[in-house]
Design a protein around this motif. Structure first.
Motif, PDB file in Angstrom:
ATOM      1  N   PHE A   1       0.840  -1.197   0.000  1.00  0.00           N
ATOM      2  CA  PHE A   1       0.000   0.000   0.000  1.00  0.00           C
ATOM      3  C   PHE A   1       0.880   1.254   0.000  1.00  0.00           C
ATOM      4  CE2 PHE A   1      -2.129   3.240   2.744  1.00  0.00           C
ATOM      5  CZ  PHE A   1      -3.158   3.582   1.883  1.00  0.00           C
ATOM      6  N   GLY A   2       1.930   1.240   0.820  1.00  0.00           N
ATOM      7  CA  GLY A   2       2.844   2.377   0.886  1.00  0.00           C
ATOM      8  C   GLY A   2       3.572   2.614  -0.425  1.00  0.00           C
ATOM      9  N   LEU A   3       3.987   1.534  -1.100  1.00  0.00           N
ATOM     10  CA  LEU A   3       4.645   1.679  -2.410  1.00  0.00           C
ATOM     11  C   LEU A   3       3.691   2.319  -3.427  1.00  0.00           C
ATOM     12  CD1 LEU A   3       6.516  -1.744  -2.646  1.00  0.00           C
ATOM     13  CD2 LEU A   3       7.576   0.523  -2.532  1.00  0.00           C
ATOM     14  N   GLY A   4       2.416   1.927  -3.351  1.00  0.00           N
ATOM     15  CA  GLY A   4       1.417   2.558  -4.216  1.00  0.00           C
ATOM     16  C   GLY A   4       1.299   4.045  -3.922  1.00  0.00           C
ATOM     17  N   MET A   5       1.340   4.409  -2.639  1.00  0.00           N
ATOM     18  CA  MET A   5       1.272   5.817  -2.248  1.00  0.00           C
ATOM     19  C   MET A   5       2.439   6.614  -2.832  1.00  0.00           C
ATOM     20  SD  MET A   5       0.202   5.324   1.758  1.00  0.00           S
ATOM     21  CE  MET A   5       0.398   7.040   2.232  1.00  0.00           C
ATOM     22  N   VAL A   6       3.653   6.046  -2.754  1.00  0.00           N
ATOM     23  CA  VAL A   6       4.839   6.729  -3.288  1.00  0.00           C
ATOM     24  C   VAL A   6       4.673   6.989  -4.782  1.00  0.00           C
ATOM     25  CG1 VAL A   6       7.329   6.530  -3.727  1.00  0.00           C
ATOM     26  CG2 VAL A   6       6.391   5.773  -1.540  1.00  0.00           C
TER      27      VAL A   6
ATOM     28  N   VAL B   1      -2.967  -6.769  -5.456  1.00  0.00           N
ATOM     29  CA  VAL B   1      -2.907  -5.763  -6.533  1.00  0.00           C
ATOM     30  C   VAL B   1      -3.835  -4.593  -6.221  1.00  0.00           C
ATOM     31  CG1 VAL B   1      -3.431  -5.336  -8.970  1.00  0.00           C
ATOM     32  CG2 VAL B   1      -2.231  -7.435  -8.297  1.00  0.00           C
ATOM     33  N   THR B   2      -5.018  -4.910  -5.707  1.00  0.00           N
ATOM     34  CA  THR B   2      -6.002  -3.865  -5.389  1.00  0.00           C
ATOM     35  C   THR B   2      -5.501  -2.946  -4.290  1.00  0.00           C
ATOM     36  OG1 THR B   2      -7.760  -5.420  -5.973  1.00  0.00           O
ATOM     37  CG2 THR B   2      -8.416  -3.428  -4.811  1.00  0.00           C
ATOM     38  N   VAL B   3      -4.864  -3.521  -3.275  1.00  0.00           N
ATOM     39  CA  VAL B   3      -4.315  -2.709  -2.173  1.00  0.00           C
ATOM     40  C   VAL B   3      -3.293  -1.711  -2.718  1.00  0.00           C
ATOM     41  CG1 VAL B   3      -2.812  -2.816  -0.126  1.00  0.00           C
ATOM     42  CG2 VAL B   3      -4.767  -4.358  -0.322  1.00  0.00           C
ATOM     43  N   PHE B   4      -2.427  -2.170  -3.630  1.00  0.00           N
ATOM     44  CA  PHE B   4      -1.434  -1.280  -4.256  1.00  0.00           C
ATOM     45  C   PHE B   4      -2.137  -0.151  -5.026  1.00  0.00           C
ATOM     46  CE2 PHE B   4       0.949  -0.027  -8.026  1.00  0.00           C
ATOM     47  CZ  PHE B   4       2.179   0.358  -7.488  1.00  0.00           C
ATOM     48  N   LEU B   5      -3.159  -0.506  -5.810  1.00  0.00           N
ATOM     49  CA  LEU B   5      -3.871   0.493  -6.624  1.00  0.00           C
ATOM     50  C   LEU B   5      -4.589   1.527  -5.753  1.00  0.00           C
ATOM     51  CD1 LEU B   5      -5.388  -1.735  -9.468  1.00  0.00           C
ATOM     52  CD2 LEU B   5      -3.519  -0.067  -9.659  1.00  0.00           C
ATOM     53  N   ILE B   6      -5.142   1.095  -4.635  1.00  0.00           N
ATOM     54  CA  ILE B   6      -5.826   2.037  -3.738  1.00  0.00           C
ATOM     55  C   ILE B   6      -4.831   3.067  -3.213  1.00  0.00           C
ATOM     56  CG2 ILE B   6      -7.001   2.277  -1.502  1.00  0.00           C
ATOM     57  CD1 ILE B   6      -8.341  -0.436  -2.085  1.00  0.00           C
ATOM     58  N   GLY B   7      -3.633   2.594  -2.826  1.00  0.00           N
ATOM     59  CA  GLY B   7      -2.602   3.522  -2.369  1.00  0.00           C
ATOM     60  C   GLY B   7      -2.195   4.492  -3.463  1.00  0.00           C
ATOM     61  N   ALA B   8      -2.006   3.964  -4.681  1.00  0.00           N
ATOM     62  CA  ALA B   8      -1.557   4.800  -5.805  1.00  0.00           C
ATOM     63  C   ALA B   8      -2.611   5.830  -6.198  1.00  0.00           C
ATOM     64  CB  ALA B   8      -1.214   3.910  -6.998  1.00  0.00           C
ATOM     65  N   LEU B   9      -3.846   5.387  -6.387  1.00  0.00           N
ATOM     66  CA  LEU B   9      -4.909   6.297  -6.823  1.00  0.00           C
ATOM     67  C   LEU B   9      -5.278   7.289  -5.726  1.00  0.00           C
ATOM     68  CD1 LEU B   9      -7.103   3.649  -8.667  1.00  0.00           C
ATOM     69  CD2 LEU B   9      -5.797   5.499  -9.744  1.00  0.00           C
ATOM     70  N   GLY B  10      -5.274   6.833  -4.476  1.00  0.00           N
ATOM     71  CA  GLY B  10      -5.607   7.730  -3.367  1.00  0.00           C
ATOM     72  C   GLY B  10      -4.616   8.858  -3.248  1.00  0.00           C
ATOM     73  N   PHE B  11      -3.325   8.545  -3.310  1.00  0.00           N
ATOM     74  CA  PHE B  11      -2.321   9.589  -3.122  1.00  0.00           C
ATOM     75  C   PHE B  11      -2.055  10.384  -4.389  1.00  0.00           C
ATOM     76  CE2 PHE B  11      -0.963   9.778   1.153  1.00  0.00           C
ATOM     77  CZ  PHE B  11      -0.061  10.832   1.216  1.00  0.00           C
ATOM     78  N   ALA B  12      -2.526   9.902  -5.545  1.00  0.00           N
ATOM     79  CA  ALA B  12      -2.436  10.701  -6.768  1.00  0.00           C
ATOM     80  C   ALA B  12      -3.298  11.959  -6.671  1.00  0.00           C
ATOM     81  CB  ALA B  12      -2.866   9.867  -7.972  1.00  0.00           C
ATOM     82  N   THR B  13      -4.259  11.952  -5.740  1.00  0.00           N
ATOM     83  CA  THR B  13      -5.123  13.130  -5.573  1.00  0.00           C
ATOM     84  C   THR B  13      -4.505  14.189  -4.670  1.00  0.00           C
ATOM     85  OG1 THR B  13      -6.292  12.285  -3.591  1.00  0.00           O
ATOM     86  CG2 THR B  13      -7.159  11.629  -5.742  1.00  0.00           C
ATOM     87  N   VAL B  14      -3.463  13.834  -3.900  1.00  0.00           N
ATOM     88  CA  VAL B  14      -2.952  14.748  -2.870  1.00  0.00           C
ATOM     89  C   VAL B  14      -2.286  15.997  -3.463  1.00  0.00           C
ATOM     90  CG1 VAL B  14      -1.371  14.990  -0.921  1.00  0.00           C
ATOM     91  CG2 VAL B  14      -2.779  12.939  -1.136  1.00  0.00           C
ATOM     92  N   PRO B  15      -1.265  15.868  -4.359  1.00  0.00           N
ATOM     93  CA  PRO B  15      -0.652  17.087  -4.907  1.00  0.00           C
ATOM     94  C   PRO B  15      -1.640  17.997  -5.647  1.00  0.00           C
ATOM     95  CG  PRO B  15       0.738  15.188  -5.314  1.00  0.00           C
ATOM     96  CD  PRO B  15      -0.581  14.656  -4.833  1.00  0.00           C
TER      97      PRO B  15
END
Length: 403
Positions: free
Chosen positions: A244-249, A293-307
């Motif tokens: 999940f953290g890797l997805g966030m990064v 895979v879904t856990v990774f995508l949730i991290g990636a898509l969620g943090f793509a909204t932050v910036p």
């Protein structure tokens, strides 16, 4: 990117570690103080509430302080809070230490976002904000697992002492690398408060609450979902959180890059995809590979909204963005708290461990609706201003007729 962003990222790494590492150390802390796990859970709730209320409070108190000095003071507060937690002789003192540390959280990210944006050219602002937030995302990949391992191996007090030492490194970095940026002339507290009259600022904050709330509706209950539904062993939850953290990064860096090119389309794609993936999680949670895979995508898509969301707040609170930026950080925590509560409600109602994913999907979809509404209002305002400009009479030169 300037080296000053590295100093901000180090501070963000320490703050991210102290926020999330407590979740993995609750049993050890509870056992040490002789309290129940739910009581120890107040260390999580107290921190979140401290961020929500501390973000505007510390920012208001720092309105007359230069931004670099305020960042240094906040890191000092962070160090003090973690040292207090590490040395706390009683649970109440530990809770006080958590609250003290949390007071630095929102204001550091809020003021840090403004400083990061001011360090670069206008077309690189979202990327600079993303670079600072990389510290927070990397904390979930490196800091939290290592801090949990250290706490379980040699004692949780050592973990908080190490986090305090990280704060010292962050403080030194800010002192050495962040330039003394001049304060905006003539900006008073009333100007900072005036930003909240801007509908676009409020809509961006609402998108923050709902969008990131969608992420935490699912992730808060990832342990029971992955062990009871997907069939993972208890020990697998740690590496799933690393995933999940890797997805966030990744999502944070991609979001920062594309938000500088097309901010609103980036929000449409990330929020829309997040809603779809969260809805699908109710199905993929029954399979180990698909759920990972879904856990990774949730991290990636969620943090793509932050910036993009943080940049949108800064853009529309122009002239006096510091308080609005800090309050938007508090909005992330409000979304976390709201979503965690709603997820608990649907589980308690007997809908099962995958039910929070539907809550998350609805929250993300609501954020997407607000994004379309925000863009529509912006287009209407732009069209209206052009109409007014076009209707103004054009002054013609007068000619003097001689008789």
């Amino acid at each position: 990117m300037p080296l000053a962003l590295l100093a901000l990222a180090i501070g963000a790494f320490g703050i991210g570690t102290t926020e999330f590492v407590i979740m993995g150390l609750l049993p050890e802390v509870a056992n040490d103080y002789g309290v129940s796990i739910p009581t120890a859970g107040f260390l999580v709730t107290g921190y979140a509430l401290g961020v929500m209320f501390g973000a505007p409070l510390m920012t208001v108190l720092g309105t007359k302080v230069p931004r670099k000095r305020m960042l240094m003071l906040l890191m000092g507060l962070f160090i003090a809070g973690n040292l207090l937690s590490a040395l706390a002789p009683a649970f109440a003192v530990m809770l006080a230490g958590r609250v003290v540390a949390s007071l630095a959280h929102g204001a550091f990210f809020g003021i840090g976002s403004v400083v990061a944006a001011d360090l670069v050219a206008p077309h690189k602002r979202a990327g600079a904000i993303a670079m600072m937030f990389t510290g927070l995302t990397v904390a979930n990949v490196v800091g939290v697992p290592l801090g949990t391992l250290v706490g379980q191996s040699v004692g949780w007090r050592v973990t908080f002492a190490v986090v305090a030492a990280l704060g010292v490194v962050g403080l030194a970095g800010v002192a050495k690398l962040v330039p003394d940026l001049p304060k905006a002339e003539g900006v008073r507290l009333r100007h900072e408060l005036a930003a909240f009259k801007n509908v676009q600022v409020l809509l961006a904050m609402a998108m923050t609450v709902l969008g990131f709330g969608g992420v935490f509706a699912a992730i808060t209950y990832i342990a029971p979902m992955m062990t009871h539904v997907a069939g993972f062993a208890d020990g697998s939850v740690t590496w799933l959180l690393v995933l999940f953290g890797l997805g966030m990064v990744g999502g944070n860096l991609v979001g920062g890059k594309f938000a500088d090119r097309a901010l609103m389309p980036m929000l449409y794609v990330s929020l829309g995809a997040l809603a779809v993936v969260l809805a699908l999680f109710t199905v993929t949670a029954h399979d180990k590979i698909a759920s990972a895979v879904t856990v990774f995508l949730i991290g990636a898509l969620g943090f793509a909204t932050v910036p993009p969301l943080q940049k949108r707040v800064l853009d529309h609170a122009h002239g006096a963005p510091t308080l609005a930026s800090a309050v938007n950080i508090g909005a992330f925590n409000l979304g976390n708290a709201l979503a965690a509560w709603l997820g608990g409600v649907v589980i308690g109602a007997g809908f099962g461990y995958t039910a929070p994913n539907w809550v998350g999907a609805v929250l993300a979809a609501a954020a997407l609706v607000l994004a379309f509404l925000s863009a529509a209002l912006e287009r209407r305002e732009t069209a209206a201003s052009r109409t007014v400009a076009g209707s103004l009479p054009v002054e013609r030169p007068t000619t003097t007729v001689h008789h």
